[in-house]
Design an enzyme around this catalytic site. Structure first.
Site, short mmCIF file in Angstrom:
data_model
loop_
_atom_site.label_atom_id
_atom_site.label_comp_id
_atom_site.label_asym_id
_atom_site.label_seq_id
_atom_site.Cartn_x
_atom_site.Cartn_y
_atom_site.Cartn_z
N ASN A 125 0.84 -1.20 0.00
CA ASN A 125 0.00 0.00 0.00
C ASN A 125 0.87 1.24 0.00
OD1 ASN A 125 -0.46 1.94 2.53
ND2 ASN A 125 0.21 -0.07 3.33
N PHE B 7 -1.86 8.06 4.53
CA PHE B 7 -2.67 8.60 5.63
C PHE B 7 -3.97 9.24 5.12
CE2 PHE B 7 1.04 9.49 8.84
CZ PHE B 7 1.18 8.14 9.04
N SER C 77 5.34 5.06 8.87
CA SER C 77 4.76 4.83 7.54
C SER C 77 5.74 5.29 6.48
CB SER C 77 3.44 5.60 7.39
OG SER C 77 3.01 5.55 6.04
N ASN D 113 4.87 6.05 3.48
CA ASN D 113 4.08 6.66 2.40
C ASN D 113 3.82 8.15 2.57
OD1 ASN D 113 3.78 4.11 1.08
ND2 ASN D 113 2.26 3.57 2.64
N THR D 114 4.38 8.77 3.61
CA THR D 114 4.37 10.22 3.77
C THR D 114 5.82 10.66 3.69
OG1 THR D 114 2.40 10.23 5.16
CG2 THR D 114 3.85 12.15 5.30
N LYS E 241 5.13 3.54 17.31
CA LYS E 241 5.18 2.52 16.25
C LYS E 241 6.39 2.77 15.36
CE LYS E 241 2.25 0.03 12.99
NZ LYS E 241 0.86 -0.17 12.54
N ASN F 236 5.98 -1.65 11.48
CA ASN F 236 5.09 -1.25 10.39
C ASN F 236 5.48 -2.00 9.12
OD1 ASN F 236 3.24 0.31 8.80
ND2 ASN F 236 3.55 2.07 10.13
#
Length: 345
Positions: free
Chosen positions: A108, A112, A171, A173-174, A206, A235
């Site tokens: 993915n 967010f 994450s 993805n940011t 996390k 994660n």
């Protein structure tokens, strides 16, 4: 599982994100089940919270805090909602969610996507605090000029409705978010978070699996110094083991079965780095009772899963809890707490 085996082909005929949204809409129409009762063998206390069993739902499934009641009814010992950011944001461009069925995995790059903390707060404010443990995972907006301020604002906004708060800096993805795992930035972030928390609920951190040895030691030292209540390890990963799916080259975070070995290795690393001074929560690649038991033996007090639900269905939490009891009994452990960290080097 038999019912889910009938439904799964229909869900897999849809794009992954469309199937997920359909699942959330369907669950919203379903009555809330009863939260899991405390199991005398599996119950565990972490950060002052009494978890009825150690099997939790990881953040990412119920991003906007819409169906935590229904998920608790499937036997999860706790549910973590989010990631929630101060302001609503659309996330990254679609397509951004890919099933790797041959690998029992997911990639993915959601970014967010969520409706913002205010909307979720209105829903969470209506819940009964004795209706099961619900954690709130908070993050920063992609375009924020001050991401540390975003996390502090998220803590202040959600502390009245969360049983615990998770600071998500892991994450991939940011852009730039994982830089907050650097020692100096992390210390500044956690100082602001803990000040905002005051005497509120426990705060968990996390972390990513893609960390070097020195990063792990530094992160553990800062978390202990700032009195973080637990670490969630880990994660999704940006690394790519050998994969078979046609989606294997997609960018984003990889989760599911291929993450299993890496996540277990990081858990062991953090157990060593913390010396047992912090409770550990294991996530990444957990899909069976044996997986969960291995993480507990390696030092985890709790486990979380999400991607495995795509392939195994919502009955997975109960199956893992039941399997854990059998594995513990076969090894002579009377309680879950007796098994934590008993893995031999």
């Amino acid at each position: 599982m038999a019912l889910y085996s009938l439904v799964r082909p229909l869900a897999f005929a849809l794009d992954g994100e469309a199937a997920h949204r359909l699942t959330i809409r369907s669950l919203k129409l379903a009555p809330a089940g009863r939260p899991a009762k405390a199991d005398p063998v599996l119950k565990v206390n972490v950060a002052g919270l009494d978890f009825p069993n150690p099997v939790g739902l990881a953040a990412g499934f119920d991003k906007d805090a819409e169906v935590w009641r229904q998920m608790l009814g499937f036997g999860f010992g706790f549910v973590e909602v989010g990631t929630l950011t101060p302001q609503p944001q659309a996330g990254n461009d679609r397509p951004r969610l890919f099933r790797l069925a041959e690998d029992r995995a997911v990639i993915n790059r959601m970014g967010f996507n969520n409706g913002g903390q205010a909307a979720a707060l209105a829903r969470l404010a209506r819940r009964h605090r004795n209706g099961g443990i619900v954690g709130v995972n908070i993050g920063a907006n992609k375009d924020s000029p001050d991401r540390i301020a975003d996390y502090a604002a998220g803590v202040r906004a959600m502390l009245g409705v969360a049983d615990y708060l998770t600071v998500n800096i892991s994450s991939p993805n940011t852009p730039g978010l994982r830089a907050l795992q650097d020692k100096g930035a992390l210390d500044a972030l956690l100082a602001a978070v803990m000040e905002a928390r005051g005497v509120g609920p426990p705060v968990f951190l996390k972390v990513a699996p893609d960390l070097e040895r020195q990063d792990i030691d530094d992160l553990a030292a800062v978390a202990i110094a700032r009195k973080i209540d637990a670490l969630i390890v880990s994660n999704t990963t940006v690394s790519r083991p050998v994969l078979r799916s046609k989606h294997r080259e997609e960018t984003g975070g990889l989760s599911g079965a291929p993450l299993k070995a890496l996540a277990l290795a990081r858990l062991r690393d953090f157990r060593r780095a913390t010396g047992g001074a912090l409770p550990l929560i294991a996530a990444g690649g957990i899909e069976t009772a044996a997986d969960a038991y291995a993480r507990i033996r390696a030092g985890a007090s709790l486990v979380q899963l999400y991607s495995a639900l795509v392939y195994e269905g919502p009955g997975l939490a109960r199956r893992i809890a039941s399997g854990l009891r059998a594995l513990m009994e076969s090894d002579g452990f009377a309680r879950l707490t007796d098994a934590i960290g008993t893995e031999k080097p």
